[in-house]
Scaffold this motif. Structure first.
Motif, PDB file in Angstrom:
ATOM      1  N   ILE A  91       0.764  -1.317  -0.041  1.00 23.16           N
ATOM      2  CA  ILE A  91      -0.146  -0.154   0.021  1.00 23.16           C
ATOM      3  C   ILE A  91       0.905   1.200   0.064  1.00 23.16           C
ATOM      4  O   ILE A  91       0.368   2.413   0.108  1.00 23.16           O
ATOM      5  CB  ILE A  91      -1.107  -0.028   1.017  1.00 23.16           C
ATOM      6  CG1 ILE A  91      -0.434   0.110   2.567  1.00 23.16           C
ATOM      7  CG2 ILE A  91      -2.081  -1.118   1.003  1.00 23.16           C
ATOM      8  CD1 ILE A  91      -1.209   0.337   3.799  1.00 23.16           C
ATOM      9  N   HIS A  92       2.182   0.980   0.050  1.00 22.05           N
ATOM     10  CA  HIS A  92       3.010   2.336  -0.242  1.00 22.05           C
ATOM     11  C   HIS A  92       3.967   1.802  -1.520  1.00 22.05           C
ATOM     12  O   HIS A  92       5.105   1.537  -0.879  1.00 22.05           O
ATOM     13  CB  HIS A  92       3.805   2.590   1.156  1.00 22.05           C
ATOM     14  CG  HIS A  92       4.496   4.062   1.117  1.00 22.05           C
ATOM     15  ND1 HIS A  92       4.247   5.074   1.766  1.00 22.05           N
ATOM     16  CD2 HIS A  92       5.367   4.534   0.066  1.00 22.05           C
ATOM     17  CE1 HIS A  92       4.897   5.903   1.439  1.00 22.05           C
ATOM     18  NE2 HIS A  92       5.748   5.741   0.368  1.00 22.05           N
ATOM     19  N   CYS A  93       3.697   2.122  -2.639  1.00 24.29           N
ATOM     20  CA  CYS A  93       4.097   1.574  -3.654  1.00 24.29           C
ATOM     21  C   CYS A  93       4.484   2.837  -4.595  1.00 24.29           C
ATOM     22  O   CYS A  93       3.418   2.937  -5.309  1.00 24.29           O
ATOM     23  CB  CYS A  93       3.950   0.601  -4.324  1.00 24.29           C
ATOM     24  SG  CYS A  93       4.274  -0.165  -5.828  1.00 24.29           S
ATOM     25  N   HIS A  94       5.432   3.205  -5.013  1.00 24.34           N
ATOM     26  CA  HIS A  94       5.894   4.457  -6.082  1.00 24.34           C
ATOM     27  C   HIS A  94       5.857   3.824  -7.469  1.00 24.34           C
ATOM     28  O   HIS A  94       6.728   2.912  -7.589  1.00 24.34           O
ATOM     29  CB  HIS A  94       7.023   5.371  -5.700  1.00 24.34           C
ATOM     30  CG  HIS A  94       6.547   6.063  -4.579  1.00 24.34           C
ATOM     31  ND1 HIS A  94       6.225   7.438  -4.399  1.00 24.34           N
ATOM     32  CD2 HIS A  94       7.109   5.926  -3.352  1.00 24.34           C
ATOM     33  CE1 HIS A  94       6.105   7.705  -3.212  1.00 24.34           C
ATOM     34  NE2 HIS A  94       6.613   6.856  -2.542  1.00 24.34           N
ATOM     35  N   LEU A  95       4.921   3.999  -8.084  1.00 17.12           N
ATOM     36  CA  LEU A  95       5.014   3.482  -9.712  1.00 17.12           C
ATOM     37  C   LEU A  95       6.172   3.824 -10.178  1.00 17.12           C
ATOM     38  O   LEU A  95       6.890   3.009 -10.862  1.00 17.12           O
ATOM     39  CB  LEU A  95       3.812   3.961 -10.355  1.00 17.12           C
ATOM     40  CG  LEU A  95       3.587   3.415 -11.922  1.00 17.12           C
ATOM     41  CD1 LEU A  95       3.408   1.944 -12.035  1.00 17.12           C
ATOM     42  CD2 LEU A  95       2.333   4.281 -12.549  1.00 17.12           C
TER      43      LEU A  95
ATOM     44  N   CYS B 209      -0.018  10.465   4.107  1.00 20.36           N
ATOM     45  CA  CYS B 209       0.852  11.618   3.796  1.00 20.36           C
ATOM     46  C   CYS B 209       2.286  11.053   4.110  1.00 20.36           C
ATOM     47  O   CYS B 209       2.514  10.318   5.385  1.00 20.36           O
ATOM     48  CB  CYS B 209       0.553  12.794   4.709  1.00 20.36           C
ATOM     49  SG  CYS B 209       1.581  14.125   4.504  1.00 20.36           S
ATOM     50  N   HIS B 210       3.263  11.315   3.374  1.00 21.48           N
ATOM     51  CA  HIS B 210       4.758  10.811   3.784  1.00 21.48           C
ATOM     52  C   HIS B 210       5.078  11.973   5.048  1.00 21.48           C
ATOM     53  O   HIS B 210       4.952  13.246   4.921  1.00 21.48           O
ATOM     54  CB  HIS B 210       5.726  11.177   2.882  1.00 21.48           C
ATOM     55  CG  HIS B 210       5.683  10.257   1.561  1.00 21.48           C
ATOM     56  ND1 HIS B 210       4.806  10.212   0.796  1.00 21.48           N
ATOM     57  CD2 HIS B 210       6.899   9.338   1.401  1.00 21.48           C
ATOM     58  CE1 HIS B 210       5.103   9.173  -0.160  1.00 21.48           C
ATOM     59  NE2 HIS B 210       6.347   8.712   0.349  1.00 21.48           N
ATOM     60  N   ALA B 211       5.253  11.367   5.999  1.00 20.09           N
ATOM     61  CA  ALA B 211       5.489  12.151   7.405  1.00 20.09           C
ATOM     62  C   ALA B 211       6.454  11.612   8.129  1.00 20.09           C
ATOM     63  O   ALA B 211       6.299  10.377   8.503  1.00 20.09           O
ATOM     64  CB  ALA B 211       4.368  12.522   8.075  1.00 20.09           C
TER      65      ALA B 211
ATOM     66  N   GLY C 267       2.910   7.710   5.983  1.00 19.30           N
ATOM     67  CA  GLY C 267       3.783   7.127   5.069  1.00 19.30           C
ATOM     68  C   GLY C 267       5.255   7.240   5.876  1.00 19.30           C
ATOM     69  O   GLY C 267       5.544   8.288   6.423  1.00 19.30           O
ATOM     70  N   HIS C 268       5.757   6.042   6.297  1.00 17.18           N
ATOM     71  CA  HIS C 268       6.904   5.909   6.867  1.00 17.18           C
ATOM     72  C   HIS C 268       6.880   6.205   8.538  1.00 17.18           C
ATOM     73  O   HIS C 268       7.097   5.459   9.323  1.00 17.18           O
ATOM     74  CB  HIS C 268       8.137   6.845   6.290  1.00 17.18           C
ATOM     75  CG  HIS C 268       8.353   6.341   5.058  1.00 17.18           C
ATOM     76  ND1 HIS C 268       8.964   5.189   4.796  1.00 17.18           N
ATOM     77  CD2 HIS C 268       8.287   6.885   3.929  1.00 17.18           C
ATOM     78  CE1 HIS C 268       9.112   5.241   3.407  1.00 17.18           C
ATOM     79  NE2 HIS C 268       8.487   6.189   2.896  1.00 17.18           N
ATOM     80  N   GLY C 269       6.609   7.320   8.796  1.00 21.01           N
ATOM     81  CA  GLY C 269       6.561   7.807  10.467  1.00 21.01           C
ATOM     82  C   GLY C 269       7.718   7.497  11.111  1.00 21.01           C
ATOM     83  O   GLY C 269       7.527   7.311  12.528  1.00 21.01           O
TER      84      GLY C 269
ATOM     85  N   THR D 249       7.170  -1.778  -0.128  1.00 14.10           N
ATOM     86  CA  THR D 249       8.132  -1.886  -0.995  1.00 14.10           C
ATOM     87  C   THR D 249       8.857  -0.510  -1.059  1.00 14.10           C
ATOM     88  O   THR D 249      10.012  -0.072  -1.290  1.00 14.10           O
ATOM     89  CB  THR D 249       8.046  -2.331  -2.180  1.00 14.10           C
ATOM     90  OG1 THR D 249       6.964  -1.701  -3.148  1.00 14.10           O
ATOM     91  CG2 THR D 249       7.891  -3.988  -2.280  1.00 14.10           C
ATOM     92  N   ASP D 250       8.079   0.689  -1.114  1.00 17.67           N
ATOM     93  CA  ASP D 250       8.164   1.930  -1.551  1.00 17.67           C
ATOM     94  C   ASP D 250       8.513   2.190  -2.863  1.00 17.67           C
ATOM     95  O   ASP D 250       7.808   2.622  -3.640  1.00 17.67           O
ATOM     96  CB  ASP D 250       9.199   2.530  -0.366  1.00 17.67           C
ATOM     97  CG  ASP D 250       9.229   4.052  -0.412  1.00 17.67           C
ATOM     98  OD1 ASP D 250       8.477   4.612  -0.865  1.00 17.67           O
ATOM     99  OD2 ASP D 250      10.052   4.718   0.472  1.00 17.67           O
ATOM    100  N   ASP D 251       9.575   1.721  -3.245  1.00  8.68           N
ATOM    101  CA  ASP D 251      10.342   1.913  -4.583  1.00  8.68           C
ATOM    102  C   ASP D 251      11.175   0.556  -4.934  1.00  8.68           C
ATOM    103  O   ASP D 251      12.448   0.371  -4.930  1.00  8.68           O
ATOM    104  CB  ASP D 251      11.489   3.131  -4.437  1.00  8.68           C
ATOM    105  CG  ASP D 251      10.662   4.152  -4.352  1.00  8.68           C
ATOM    106  OD1 ASP D 251      10.080   4.842  -5.304  1.00  8.68           O
ATOM    107  OD2 ASP D 251      10.882   4.879  -3.086  1.00  8.68           O
TER     108      ASP D 251
HETATM  109 ZN   LIG Z   1       7.217   6.806  -0.409  1.00  7.57          ZN
END
Ligand SMILES: [Zn+2]
Length: 354
Positions: free
Chosen positions: A17-21, A209-211, A232-234, A289-291
């Motif tokens: 659910i946190h995956c940058h295309l 939100c990336h925070a 996102g991340h936290g 995965t993020d990226d």
């Molecule tokens: Zn990200």
């Protein structure tokens, strides 16, 4: 023994659910896109290209990490490219039993005078739809605003989000579902983008939100004040126990990307990653995965890293199942996926005892 564990983690049904295309592009695809678009790259073999399209372990900051995208973007300002990378993302997800992926990207980073922000999103949806038909993994789209962009560009992306937003009534039909804010958090505080979050809230658009990926908790505080449904991340959350208590009380899941955090130096090394501390404190977490492309990982690897941090296999199976509760989907669709995950996770765990 290690291979066997990877097999079990691979068999677990998962979500990303946190995956940058744009961060998920395969290096071989970067090469082929460049050839097709006649863009010159610093190397013309996959091996030669790897140092330019993947983030080295020597990367020193989030800023340096984001610089890698500079080489990829010129290749993604084209409908065929966008459709292809979306399709390949679904294929890569399906291979490791990711049943649902929420792909995020910033359409204004890819738009041109001939390729509008709406068309960027449409091309991605087309690839995701085709991917579902061929590989069975369902998906949705999160539109990112970018911190370093001015209000005009972010407004354009937000209008695309508004026009294309559809709370996904059928899992099988990919849709635009949510808002995110990405980019250099250290330089551009979240409060500068508050009006977009307030508008999204009024319109019933889901938000993340990336925070707290880089130093401090101020952006986390702001994100919570803006009523985000996910963070996102936290990473820096544990520095403020009041915030921890609030996240637990509001059951706000943190979208964790372990390898990403190690690579961007959000944490000094793997063993310093706070994922297990979050879990023990009752903070809902998800592994992502993020990226995957530019880090050179898959989600199964992230589950292996979580094992190395001290999570048990049973805890990881439960995290995978619980991740369905945090999807930006209507409740009935989430419940549908959850039931499927429960039976598939049971079957995967039985492998361990076999
Ligand atoms: Zn990200």
């Amino acid at each position: 023994m290690k291979t066997m564990m990877r097999d079990i983690l691979l068999a677990l049904p998962k979500t990303d659910i946190h995956c940058h295309l744009d961060g998920s592009v395969r290096p071989a695809t970067v090469l082929e896109l460049a050839r097709r678009l006649k863009v010159k790259l610093p190397a013309d073999t996959v091996e030669g290209l790897l140092p330019f399209v993947t983030v080295a372990p020597t990367c020193r900051s989030l800023k340096e990490f984001l610089d890698v995208f500079e080489l990829i973007y010129p290749l993604l300002r084209d409908p065929v490219s966008v459709e292809r990378i979306a399709y390949e993302l679904v294929e890569d997800c399906a291979k490791e039993n990711i049943r649902h992926v929420e792909a995020r990207f910033a359409p204004v980073l890819q738009e041109t005078s001939k390729f509008s922000s709406d068309q960027v999103v449409e091309a991605a949806l087309k690839g995701l739809r085709k991917g579902f038909k061929d590989f069975g993994t369902t998906s949705s789209v999160i539109v990112c605003l970018i911190r370093s962009h001015g209000p005009k560009e972010n407004r354009r992306a937000f209008e695309t989000l508004k026009r294309m937003f559809r709370p996904q009534s059928r899992l099988e039909e990919p849709a635009v579902v949510a808002l995110d804010l990405a980019g250099d958090e250290a330089r551009y505080p979240t409060r500068d983008y508050a009006s977009f979050y307030e508008e999204a809230k009024r319109l019933g658009i889901w938000t993340t939100c990336h925070a707290g990926e880089t130093k401090g908790t101020e952006n986390l505080r702001t994100a919570l004040d803006l009523c985000v449904q996910r963070i996102g991340h936290g990473i820096h959350l544990m520095e403020d126990q009041k915030l921890v208590a609030e996240v637990v009380r509001r059951k706000i899941p943190v979208e964790i990307g372990i390898s990403s955090n190690v690579r961007t130096k959000s944490v000094p090394d793997l063993k310093s990653h706070p994922a297990l501390d979050f879990h023990k404190a009752g903070v809902p977490i998800t592994l992502n995965t993020d990226d995957r492309g530019i880090i050179g990982i898959d989600l199964t690897h992230e589950y292996e890293e979580a094992l190395a941090l001290g999570f048990t296999l049973e805890e990881l199976a439960k995290l995978a199942v619980d991740s369905t509760d945090h999807l930006f989907l209507p409740a009935d669709q989430r419940a549908r996926l959850r039931r499927r995950f429960e039976s598939e996770a049971r079957a995967a765990l039985q492998k361990e005892n076999a």
